[in-house]
Design a protein around this motif. Structure first.
Motif, mmCIF file in Angstrom:
data_model
loop_
_atom_site.group_PDB
_atom_site.id
_atom_site.type_symbol
_atom_site.label_atom_id
_atom_site.label_comp_id
_atom_site.label_asym_id
_atom_site.label_seq_id
_atom_site.Cartn_x
_atom_site.Cartn_y
_atom_site.Cartn_z
ATOM 1 N N GLN A 1 0.882 1.922 -2.202
ATOM 2 C CA GLN A 1 0.256 1.964 -1.000
ATOM 3 C C GLN A 1 0.413 0.982 -0.364
ATOM 4 O O GLN A 1 0.429 -0.523 -0.628
ATOM 5 C CB GLN A 1 -1.147 2.198 -1.052
ATOM 6 N N PHE A 2 0.990 0.800 1.030
ATOM 7 C CA PHE A 2 1.446 -0.132 1.940
ATOM 8 C C PHE A 2 0.492 -0.107 3.053
ATOM 9 O O PHE A 2 0.647 0.927 3.738
ATOM 10 C CB PHE A 2 2.898 -0.045 2.447
ATOM 11 N N HIS A 3 -0.361 -0.926 3.165
ATOM 12 C CA HIS A 3 -1.339 -0.994 4.348
ATOM 13 C C HIS A 3 -0.945 -2.237 5.463
ATOM 14 O O HIS A 3 -1.079 -3.247 5.136
ATOM 15 C CB HIS A 3 -2.665 -0.989 3.939
ATOM 16 N N ASN A 4 -0.769 -1.913 6.661
ATOM 17 C CA ASN A 4 -0.624 -2.888 7.813
ATOM 18 C C ASN A 4 -1.777 -3.097 8.300
ATOM 19 O O ASN A 4 -2.236 -2.127 9.200
ATOM 20 C CB ASN A 4 0.548 -2.234 8.617
ATOM 21 N N VAL A 5 -2.287 -4.075 8.218
ATOM 22 C CA VAL A 5 -3.615 -4.707 8.751
ATOM 23 C C VAL A 5 -3.574 -5.278 9.993
ATOM 24 O O VAL A 5 -2.659 -6.286 10.089
ATOM 25 C CB VAL A 5 -4.336 -5.445 7.542
ATOM 26 N N LYS A 6 -4.477 -4.944 10.860
ATOM 27 C CA LYS A 6 -4.790 -5.750 12.094
ATOM 28 C C LYS A 6 -4.824 -7.285 11.668
ATOM 29 O O LYS A 6 -5.883 -7.539 10.791
ATOM 30 C CB LYS A 6 -5.857 -5.467 12.976
ATOM 31 N N PRO A 7 -4.064 -8.310 12.205
ATOM 32 C CA PRO A 7 -4.139 -9.514 11.692
ATOM 33 C C PRO A 7 -5.657 -10.158 11.667
ATOM 34 O O PRO A 7 -6.059 -10.860 10.896
ATOM 35 C CB PRO A 7 -3.326 -10.289 12.860
#
Length: 286
Positions: free
Chosen positions: A77-83
């Motif tokens: 799983q690749f999750h792009n998180v809000k900084p």
């Protein structure tokens, strides 16, 4: 030449079959008509005389390359998180993911969980193993939908993400199975998008080349995709630090045969990406 080929084809046929059609083709070729429609038709017909025979395949490449003694399925799983949410996201994962990993009710294991350090920023990567293949995955997904804590986690997590994607993977038969590892380590996930049809060739070269990368126990796991982005390969490596990574990779070039592997596999690659990752405190791979 085209005229001779057509004449030879007509010699062994009855007049009814050679007839007007063959004669018309001979006239078109011999006169060299330039009309695009006729030229395209002749080119297509002439090329059909030399169609290559396709070698029959008796098995899918997933059966040829994967470990036959296990039925493990992996999900990455690749999750792009809000900084601004990364710390809260990590805390949430550390509270919920270990409970799923430890619960025998779910036939799955958390192999590793990381944040990217170099590469795509503010990204989390999770790797799960399902012992039992697709039935185990289906069972886990069905049970998690009834898990109130997990559903609350998913809802809260959704508020912190910019995007997410996943892939289902099988492990190469010649790679190590990923096992818990003591740290501290950094991890490199090298991802390769291969040209379609080259997975067997890639596996053949790496089955020999992997022995050049075992001296420092850096080889953690190797996978190829089944669902999601196709013809994707992921190699997972562990190093003590960035300098250890540099030294280990340079040492491989001093071994006879490593350069050959690189030479023959690079043309198979359409795109490649490297992530340097730091494990979360709850990751079995430390």
């Amino acid at each position: 030449m085209a005229t001779r080929v057509l004449q030879r084809l007509g010699n062994g046929l009855s007049p009814a079959r050679t007839g007007v059609r063959v004669q018309a083709r001979l006239l078109l070729v011999s006169r060299g008509l330039s009309a695009s429609t006729n030229r395209n038709g002749e080119d297509s017909w002439f090329r059909s005389l030399f169609v290559r025979k396709v070698d029959p395949r008796k098995d899918a490449h997933s059966h040829l390359l994967a470990k036959g003694e296990t039925s493990n399925l992996y999900k990455i799983q690749f999750h792009n998180v809000k900084p601004e949410c990364l710390d809260a996201y990590n805390k949430l994962c550390e509270e919920v993911l270990p409970s799923i990993h430890a619960d025998a009710h779910y036939p799955c294991e958390l192999v590793g969980t990381w944040n990217t350090w170099y590469g795509e920023q503010d990204q989390a990567v999770h790797l799960w193993r399902y012992r039992g293949g697709y039935p185990a995955l289906t069972e886990v997904m069905s049970k998690l939908r009834k898990n109130k804590e997990f559903m609350e986690y998913r809802n809260e997590r959704g508020k912190m993400l910019l995007s997410r994607r996943n892939q289902l993977l099988l492990e190469f038969s010649f790679w190590n199975e990923p096992k818990p590892r003591e740290g501290p380590n950094i991890y490199e996930l090298r991802s390769y998008q291969l040209r379609p049809g080259t997975m067997i060739e890639w596996g053949n070269y790496w089955a020999r080349a992997i022995r050049y990368r075992q001296a420092n126990q850096e080889a953690v796991a190797g996978f190829f995709s089944q669902i999601g982005s196709l013809y994707m390969v992921h190699h997972l490596w562990a190093y003590k630090d960035l300098q250890s990574r540099e030294d280990t990779r340079n040492a491989a070039w001093q071994q006879d045969g490593w350069d050959e592997c690189v030479y023959y596999t690079v043309p198979l690659i359409q795109h490649m990406e490297s992530r340097i990752m730091i494990p979360l405190s709850v990751s079995p791979l430390q």
